[in-house]
Design a protein around this motif. Sequence first.
Motif, PDB file in Angstrom:
ATOM      1  N   MET A  39       0.826  -1.202   0.000  1.00 46.22           N
ATOM      2  CA  MET A  39       0.000   0.000   0.000  1.00 46.22           C
ATOM      3  C   MET A  39       0.861   1.253   0.000  1.00 46.22           C
ATOM      4  O   MET A  39       0.366   2.350  -0.254  1.00 46.22           O
TER       5      MET A  39
ATOM      6  N   LEU B 117      -5.283  -2.187  13.321  1.00 46.43           N
ATOM      7  CA  LEU B 117      -4.906  -1.874  11.949  1.00 46.43           C
ATOM      8  C   LEU B 117      -3.882  -0.752  11.931  1.00 46.43           C
ATOM      9  O   LEU B 117      -3.916   0.155  12.759  1.00 46.43           O
TER      10      LEU B 117
ATOM     11  N   GLU C  13      -3.336   0.831   6.538  1.00 49.07           N
ATOM     12  CA  GLU C  13      -4.493  -0.024   6.268  1.00 49.07           C
ATOM     13  C   GLU C  13      -5.804   0.751   6.407  1.00 49.07           C
ATOM     14  O   GLU C  13      -6.728   0.586   5.604  1.00 49.07           O
TER      15      GLU C  13
ATOM     16  N   LEU D 152      -8.653   1.766   3.478  1.00 43.39           N
ATOM     17  CA  LEU D 152     -10.103   1.612   3.640  1.00 43.39           C
ATOM     18  C   LEU D 152     -10.813   2.932   3.337  1.00 43.39           C
ATOM     19  O   LEU D 152     -11.822   2.961   2.617  1.00 43.39           O
TER      20      LEU D 152
ATOM     21  N   ASN E 119     -11.253  -5.337   8.668  1.00 41.23           N
ATOM     22  CA  ASN E 119     -10.078  -6.047   9.168  1.00 41.23           C
ATOM     23  C   ASN E 119      -9.394  -6.887   8.096  1.00 41.23           C
ATOM     24  O   ASN E 119      -8.280  -7.362   8.306  1.00 41.23           O
ATOM     25  N   ASN E 120     -10.065  -7.079   6.957  1.00 40.48           N
ATOM     26  CA  ASN E 120      -9.511  -7.909   5.893  1.00 40.48           C
ATOM     27  C   ASN E 120      -8.746  -7.025   4.917  1.00 40.48           C
ATOM     28  O   ASN E 120      -9.285  -6.569   3.900  1.00 40.48           O
ATOM     29  N   SER E 121      -7.489  -6.764   5.228  1.00 43.24           N
ATOM     30  CA  SER E 121      -6.691  -5.840   4.423  1.00 43.24           C
ATOM     31  C   SER E 121      -6.463  -6.349   3.012  1.00 43.24           C
ATOM     32  O   SER E 121      -6.413  -5.558   2.063  1.00 43.24           O
ATOM     33  N   ASP E 122      -6.312  -7.669   2.849  1.00 47.51           N
ATOM     34  CA  ASP E 122      -6.108  -8.220   1.508  1.00 47.51           C
ATOM     35  C   ASP E 122      -7.318  -7.929   0.620  1.00 47.51           C
ATOM     36  O   ASP E 122      -7.169  -7.594  -0.563  1.00 47.51           O
TER      37      ASP E 122
ATOM     38  N   ILE F 271      -9.432  -5.415   1.019  1.00 50.31           N
ATOM     39  CA  ILE F 271      -9.459  -3.974   0.762  1.00 50.31           C
ATOM     40  C   ILE F 271      -8.483  -3.620  -0.352  1.00 50.31           C
ATOM     41  O   ILE F 271      -8.803  -2.833  -1.257  1.00 50.31           O
ATOM     42  N   ILE F 272      -7.283  -4.212  -0.320  1.00 50.11           N
ATOM     43  CA  ILE F 272      -6.283  -3.928  -1.348  1.00 50.11           C
ATOM     44  C   ILE F 272      -6.781  -4.359  -2.719  1.00 50.11           C
ATOM     45  O   ILE F 272      -6.629  -3.648  -3.716  1.00 50.11           O
TER      46      ILE F 272
END
Length: 470
Positions: free
Chosen positions: A107, A190, A194, A198, A238-241, A243-244
Motif C-alpha cells: 500500500m 490496523l 491499512e 479503507l 479487518n480484511n486488508s487483503d 481492501i487492497i
Amino acid sequence: MKKNVTLGWLSYPMVAVAIGATIAPLTDASAQMIFRRQAQPQQQQRTLLVTPQGEILDYVPERGSVTVRVDTEGRNVLIDQYGNVVATEVPARSYFPRAQPQNDYSMDQPQRVPPGVDPGYGQDSGYASTNADFGDGVVTGTVPADPQIDRQPLDEPSMLPEPDSQYSDQGQEMQPMTKTAQPEIPVGKLSRNEITALQVFLDREGVSPGVIDGKMGQNVNKAIVSWEKISGETLDPNNSDDIIQRLRLSGGMAFTTYTISAGDAAGPYVASIPEDYAEKAQLPSLAYTSQTEMLAEKFHMDEGYLKELNPGVDFTVPGTNIKVVDPGPAKSGQVAKIIADKGLKQVRAYDESGNLVAAYPASIGSSDTPSPSGTVTVDRVAFNPGYTYNPKVNFKQGGNDKVLAIPPGPNGPVGTVWMALSKPTYGIHGTPEPSLIGRTQSHGCVRLTNWDATELAKMVKPGVTVEFTE
C-alpha cells in the motif's frame, strides 16, 4: 477515465511571473514545429497539446492568436490574449496510460495513473479541483469564478459540540455519540496505512469517510454501512487483503506520488483568515492560506496527515515530489432525493428509483438552532459563492451591525458551493473546516466538506427534494 486539475492562479494575467516563464511570440518556426509534432496519430505522437480540462487539443491555434510561454520544465505553454492557458505541450507518454506492475500488494508503493477529466470543482469555483493530474505535470488553467450571488444571508457555522453528547475515543478519533449513531464496527489493530486504504476505497465508491487521516471513527463506520447498502455486500475492515484487491479494481493503490507544480506553489494564497466578518469583507478572496491546506483539500486529506506523510518537505518548492492519497474521480449521476439525517449526522443521496448512490458525513443544525423539519426542495446551486452577512436576518457576528459582502473562496463561511433550499436562508454547503464535519454543529444549515458538497452539487438540479429526518 480522465482527471481534471485546474489551478485558479492561471486565470491571473501575471501568470508568466508566477511560473517564472519566458514569453515569446508564436513565430512561424515554432508554429510549424508544433504543427509537425501534432500531425501524427495521437498514440504515436511524441508530444500532445493538452487543454486545461485535460483534453487533447485537436487543432493548432492561428499564429498571432496566442503567445508561447516556456515554463521552468522547458514545455511550451500556449496563452491567449486574455492570459488564459489554451494548451500545454506535454510528452505523449504522460497522457496515455501505462501498464501497471502486477502482483505488487504494497500500500506504500506509489502508483502513477494517467491524467484526465474529473468534474471536481476547479472550473466552477476558481480553485484547485479535487483530483490531481498524476502525469508529468500539465500546466493548466481555469474559468473565472462566479460573482457574488443574489440570495438571502446565511447562518454562521458553529464550532461547538452538541450539548449532552457523550464522547467516545474510538481508538484515534474523538466522535460525538448520539442515540441514533451507527453502532461501532469491531476493528482489530490496523495500521494507519491499512485504515487509509479503507478510507480511500470508500471515498472512491461515493460513500465519503470525511477527511482521509488514517483513523477509524464514526464517519468511517457510517461510510461502511452505506457502502454495504449500495453494493449488497459485506465489507470487513479487518480484511486488508480484500481492501487492497478492491482498491486495485477501483483505480489503483491508495497512495501515489504527486509533483508540486509552479501553480501549486504560486497560489494565490492569503496570509490568514480573520475571524471578524468586517475584516473578511476587506480581503480580495478567502483563498487557501497555504500550499498544504490547498493540497490537503485537493486530495481529500487531513492537513496534519499530509504533513506526517511528508516529513521535512517544503511544499512551496515546485518540482517537489510528495506522497498523497488518490481519491479517484468524483461520483457522477443524477440525484432525485436527498435525506439529511440529523441524528446520524449524514447526508444520503438517492436516484429516481430510490437507490442509494452516495453518502456524506455532515454537520446538521443544533438544539438551539435546529435545521428545518419535513421536506423542502433545492432552489438553486451556486459554485464559489460570495456570502452576504446581514445581522438583521440571521445572527450577529462580533460587533458587526451592517450588511457585509464577504468574498468567495474555500475558506469562506459556506466554502466552495451553496445549494439553496426552498426554506429561506437554509442550504447545503461546504466548509472551511473539513476535519470538523460530523463532529460539530451548524446554525441550521447542512455542512459537508468542500469536495463532498461539490460532488453532490454536480448531481442535483433545482427541484430535488431534501427530507430532514430525526
